[in-house]
Scaffold this motif. Structure first.
Motif, PDB file in Angstrom:
ATOM      1  N   GLU A  15       0.855  -1.178   0.000  1.00 30.87           N
ATOM      2  CA  GLU A  15       0.000   0.000   0.000  1.00 30.87           C
ATOM      3  C   GLU A  15       0.897   1.235   0.000  1.00 30.87           C
ATOM      4  O   GLU A  15       2.055   1.140   0.385  1.00 30.87           O
ATOM      5  N   PRO A  16       0.365   2.378  -0.374  1.00 33.08           N
ATOM      6  CA  PRO A  16       1.188   3.596  -0.360  1.00 33.08           C
ATOM      7  C   PRO A  16       1.248   4.214   1.044  1.00 33.08           C
ATOM      8  O   PRO A  16       0.878   5.363   1.257  1.00 33.08           O
ATOM      9  N   THR A  17       1.710   3.416   2.018  1.00 29.46           N
ATOM     10  CA  THR A  17       1.800   3.871   3.411  1.00 29.46           C
ATOM     11  C   THR A  17       3.181   3.583   3.960  1.00 29.46           C
ATOM     12  O   THR A  17       3.897   2.716   3.453  1.00 29.46           O
ATOM     13  N   ARG A  18       3.557   4.262   5.039  1.00 27.30           N
ATOM     14  CA  ARG A  18       4.854   4.000   5.660  1.00 27.30           C
ATOM     15  C   ARG A  18       4.873   2.627   6.333  1.00 27.30           C
ATOM     16  O   ARG A  18       5.911   1.999   6.428  1.00 27.30           O
ATOM     17  N   GLU A  19       3.704   2.146   6.786  1.00 28.29           N
ATOM     18  CA  GLU A  19       3.653   0.807   7.377  1.00 28.29           C
ATOM     19  C   GLU A  19       3.978  -0.259   6.337  1.00 28.29           C
ATOM     20  O   GLU A  19       4.705  -1.216   6.623  1.00 28.29           O
ATOM     21  N   SER A  20       3.469  -0.077   5.142  1.00 28.40           N
ATOM     22  CA  SER A  20       3.754  -1.015   4.061  1.00 28.40           C
ATOM     23  C   SER A  20       5.230  -0.947   3.648  1.00 28.40           C
ATOM     24  O   SER A  20       5.852  -1.971   3.365  1.00 28.40           O
ATOM     25  N   LYS A 173      10.232   0.911  14.126  1.00 32.93           N
ATOM     26  CA  LYS A 173      10.413   1.745  15.313  1.00 32.93           C
ATOM     27  C   LYS A 173      11.623   2.632  15.121  1.00 32.93           C
ATOM     28  O   LYS A 173      12.755   2.220  15.341  1.00 32.93           O
ATOM     29  N   GLY A 174      11.401   3.856  14.672  1.00 33.98           N
ATOM     30  CA  GLY A 174      12.485   4.817  14.478  1.00 33.98           C
ATOM     31  C   GLY A 174      13.345   4.479  13.279  1.00 33.98           C
ATOM     32  O   GLY A 174      13.203   3.439  12.663  1.00 33.98           O
ATOM     33  N   GLN A 175      14.265   5.381  12.963  1.00 37.45           N
ATOM     34  CA  GLN A 175      15.125   5.217  11.796  1.00 37.45           C
ATOM     35  C   GLN A 175      16.034   3.995  11.906  1.00 37.45           C
ATOM     36  O   GLN A 175      16.134   3.215  10.986  1.00 37.45           O
ATOM     37  N   ASN A 176      16.688   3.821  13.036  1.00 39.51           N
ATOM     38  CA  ASN A 176      17.616   2.705  13.212  1.00 39.51           C
ATOM     39  C   ASN A 176      17.261   1.847  14.418  1.00 39.51           C
ATOM     40  O   ASN A 176      18.088   1.102  14.915  1.00 39.51           O
ATOM     41  N   ALA A 177      16.037   1.956  14.908  1.00 38.50           N
ATOM     42  CA  ALA A 177      15.662   1.275  16.146  1.00 38.50           C
ATOM     43  C   ALA A 177      15.181  -0.155  15.938  1.00 38.50           C
ATOM     44  O   ALA A 177      15.037  -0.886  16.897  1.00 38.50           O
ATOM     45  N   GLY A 178      14.911  -0.563  14.727  1.00 36.83           N
ATOM     46  CA  GLY A 178      14.494  -1.932  14.477  1.00 36.83           C
ATOM     47  C   GLY A 178      13.012  -2.056  14.194  1.00 36.83           C
ATOM     48  O   GLY A 178      12.333  -1.102  13.831  1.00 36.83           O
ATOM     49  N   PHE A 179      12.518  -3.285  14.380  1.00 30.84           N
ATOM     50  CA  PHE A 179      11.138  -3.618  14.046  1.00 30.84           C
ATOM     51  C   PHE A 179      10.456  -4.240  15.252  1.00 30.84           C
ATOM     52  O   PHE A 179      11.068  -4.981  16.014  1.00 30.84           O
ATOM     53  N   LEU A 180       9.175  -3.982  15.384  1.00 26.29           N
ATOM     54  CA  LEU A 180       8.335  -4.665  16.345  1.00 26.29           C
ATOM     55  C   LEU A 180       7.480  -5.624  15.536  1.00 26.29           C
ATOM     56  O   LEU A 180       6.752  -5.203  14.634  1.00 26.29           O
TER      57      LEU A 180
END
Length: 193
Positions: A15-20, A173-180
């Protein structure tokens, strides 16, 4: 690269979203191997005002090369699916990537994705997940059964709970913080990038 592993089909809900975008980033950096096949699936709602509005606001491409494998006759418009496909090719050049566009056809989005994952024999679904403050504080009350008529569960949660294959909900989670990450068996798993 591991020898002897069989290729898998990995689907990223596009999708055209930041989550995607976060889901795609996670898939490319942690989920797919060179011999796997990556499918970018976009579910279109032809009756949505957002679909009409986004088509109107589509920006023209600036000196772009031809859109290889484009399924729409875009004629110079920058398509977010083609941009995602380009990112895949730049990140993992040998990875086979395809784009699937399907319409909702009166069904809910999660059901359409679930049906396509079964039809295409997908091994792993990766979907961007947005968490609301109330969900983060109170936890999600999962409801098993039909998604119709309930707003207590979102598309990602429905897929995590109901898909036959593994489904990973991804939050950046943040630029370099990783993924949840969220799966059926692991909730709020923190993966440092």
């Amino acid at each position: 690269m591991q020898g002897g592993t069989s290729p898998r089909k990995v689907m990223v809900v596009a999708e055209p979203t930041r989550e995607s975008a976060a889901a795609l980033q996670y898939a490319l950096s942690h989920a797919v191997l060179e011999q796997d096949e990556l499918i970018l699936l976009h579910v279109e709602n032809p009756n949505s005002w957002r679909n009409t509005f986004s088509t109107f606001l589509r920006r023209p491409s600036v000196g772009s090369s031809s859109t290889v494998g484009s399924s729409d006759g875009g004629g110079g418009d920058v398509d977010f699916l083609e941009e995602m496909k380009h990112v895949c090719k730049a990140t993992q050049p040998k990875l086979p990537v395809s784009v699937e566009r399907v319409e909702m056809e009166g069904k809910d989005k999660a059901s359409v994705i679930l049906f396509r994952s079964i039809t295409l024999r997908i091994d792993l679904i990766v979907i961007g997940q947005r968490r609301s403050l109330s969900t983060a504080i109170l936890g999600c009350r999962r409801q098993v059964g039909s998604m119709r008529g309930t707003k207590a569960i979102d598309t990602a949660e429905y897929l995590i709970e109901n898909s036959k294959c593994t489904c990973v909900g991804v939050q950046k989670k943040g630029q370099n913080a990783g993924f949840l990450l969220n799966t059926k068996t692991h909730k709020n798993f923190w993966l440092l990038a």
